[in-house]
Design an enzyme around this catalytic site. Structure first.
Site, short mmCIF file in Angstrom:
data_model
loop_
_atom_site.label_atom_id
_atom_site.label_comp_id
_atom_site.label_asym_id
_atom_site.label_seq_id
_atom_site.Cartn_x
_atom_site.Cartn_y
_atom_site.Cartn_z
CB CYS A 85 43.17 -15.18 -18.16
SG CYS A 85 43.71 -13.82 -17.14
CE LYS A 98 47.80 -7.98 -19.95
NZ LYS A 98 46.74 -8.64 -19.18
NE ARG A 108 50.55 -15.00 -18.98
CZ ARG A 108 50.84 -14.94 -20.27
NH1 ARG A 108 51.40 -15.98 -20.87
NH2 ARG A 108 50.56 -13.85 -20.96
CE LYS A 150 50.10 -6.65 -17.09
NZ LYS A 150 48.88 -7.38 -16.88
CB SER A 165 55.02 -11.10 -12.09
OG SER A 165 54.76 -11.59 -13.40
#
Ligand code: PBG
Ligand code: ZN
Length: 325
Positions: free
Chosen positions: A117, A192, A202, A249, A275
């Site tokens: 990504c 995930k 991101r 996650k 995050s």
């Protein structure tokens, strides 16, 4: 029987310490690191106190500082300048792995995130099909295998695929073994979820799906939060395909699965305190609504109580103080 039956063992810190069942140690924590090609100075990541996109120089200085703070385990995310969909060039991140291991050797344990990504033009974790509405599983796995090989050859102690394609664990394990890299550890982001808690990451990884892409979000490859059964299937599959370490996650919203899976599947479990979760705690602190050290300590204990052997957290570099406070 007295009325103090259960409170007797809570009455002072000595007896609380003696009766504690769960402990968090600094050496169970993994610190994420971001390094971006072409940066001349580190860039703060919004929401993540003390976390930066590092330049190639500041990366080494940061790890030195982290070692001084007692952190020895890292998860590296590389952000190269060039983006491509196929035959991606992994040399920037591989070079950072090589530089870190040349400088710090066995003083650090270095895991490297494997995904597409940060490298694709559209920001998805795989290769888009011709129609642009779905990820091509096998083409994606072929790229992931090359990334994992490049990082392992550069000296990564562990490679950690976070893409959620099917069959990537077996493909990567086979390729590593064939290349004589049988000691490289494979940590699977097995469980995930498609989460709204990845926002600050991101920004740091330059990995948000681009607006205007026909595939809007990651729902067609990450797990649906309302489908715990899929978590079991993924965990069992990746364990069987040769993952050494399995991961849940995000962390806090999925403690139920961490608890159940870690009891049932006897491989080491990692949890990623992602995050957005970390930023939410820091926002409470910033508003004066919580004390930083006990707040973070409480969350770290929750992960250990639920069965995590290791915790990936943006706060690892502060944890020595938090755990001592
Ligand atoms: C992408 C990836 C993500 C994270 C690690 N690797 C999120 C995403 O799906 O965009 C999340 C980490 C975090 O939020 O801290 N492969
Ligand atoms: Zn990805």
């Amino acid at each position: 029987m007295s009325s103090l039956d259960l409170r007797r063992l809570r009455q002072n810190e000595h007896v609380r310490a003696l009766t504690r069942e769960v402990h968090v140690q600094l050496d169970q924590l993994i610190q994420p690191l971001f390094v971006a090609e072409g940066l001349t100075r580190p860039q703060a990541v919004p929401g993540l106190t003390g976390v930066h996109q590092e330049s190639t120089d500041s990366l080494l200085r940061q790890v030195e500082a982290d070692l001084a703070a007692g952190v020895t385990k890292f998860l590296l995310f590389g952000v190269a300048r060039a983006r491509a969909e196929r035959q991606i060039d992994w040399s920037f991140t591989a070079g950072q792995v090589r530089a870190l291991k040349a400088r710090f050797g066995h003083d650090i344990w270095l895991a490297t995130d494997v995904c597409l990504c940060s490298s694709t033009p559209h920001g998805h974790c795989g290769v888009l099909n011709a129609e642009g509405d779905h990820l091509d599983n096998d083409a994606s796995v072929a790229e992931l295998v090359q990334a994992a090989l490049a990082y392992a050859q550069a000296g990564a102690d562990c490679v950690a695929p976070s893409d959620m394609m099917d069959g990537r664990i077996r493909a990567i394990r086979t390729a590593l073994d064939d290349a004589g890299l049988e000691r490289t550890i494979l940590m699977s982001y097995a469980v995930k979820f498609h989460s709204t808690l990845y926002g600050p990451f991101r920004v740091a990884a330059g990995s948000a799906p681009k607006s205007g892409a026909s595939l809007k979000d990651r729902a067609s490859y990450q797990l649906d939060p309302a489908r715990p059964g899929d978590a079991w299937l993924c965990a069992e599959r990746d364990a069987n395909e040769g993952a050494d370490i399995l991961m849940v996650k995000p962390g806090l919203p999925y403690l139920d699965l961490l608890r159940e899976l870690s009891r049932a599947i006897r491989k080491p479990w990692a949890v990623y305190h992602v995050s957005g979760e970390f930023a939410a705690l820091e926002a409470l602190v910033a508003q004066g609504l919580a004390n930083r050290a006990p707040l973070h300590r409480e969350i770290l204990i929750a992960f250990r109580r639920a069965g995590a052997s290791m915790i990936i957290t943006y706060g690892a570099r502060y944890a020595r103080d938090w755990l001592a406070a």
